[in-house]
Design a protein around this motif. Sequence first.
Motif: not given
Length: 197
Positions: A83, A85, A105, A123-124, A126
């Motif tokens: 989480n 960066t 993030v 992250a980030p 998907t």
Amino acid sequence: MRIVDSADVSPDAVIGDGSSIWHLAQVREGVQMGQNCIVGRGAYVGTGVTMGDNCKVQNYALVYEPAKLADGVFIGPAVVLTNDTYPRAINADGTLKSAHDWEPVGVTIERGASIGARATCVAPVTIGAWATVAAGAVVVKNVPAHALVVGVPARRIGWVGEAGVPLTPDETPNVWVCPITGDRYIESAGTLSKETV
């Protein structure tokens, strides 16, 4: 619901009916967990993480906030969802970083996707619906739905269907078939979608 005595579950977490939280797991405040979820031994679910129904977080997985897991997501043993960066323990002036010195993030994992043992999602990113991230992979960019990704950094080597097994090419170009269910999928411009009848 079943929460064993050695688990540390915040009273501010919302745990869905039928869920189980096992030995030494930690579920932080603000977690929203759906029904019939399993959180394995020693797993960590961070503040405000959301999980849909029927998710499995296996032993010693680390799901850091603000991760979002849709219904039916599988998180394998010792998986890490990061989480931060640009992680640092201290600021440029040498002072210890606090929660106010960085913006968390999250990793988003869509319906039915699976993350294999000891994989890391940076992250980030998907992870698309029904995708599979192989054990030990390091994901640094978005993974399309139904993709099978492996390696460091993770790259797509094939497609998987909803049954989780690799799809096989059909005689028709750009058509893939699940050897378990017989479902057909259409590939177009680097994406895959299930054929509708």
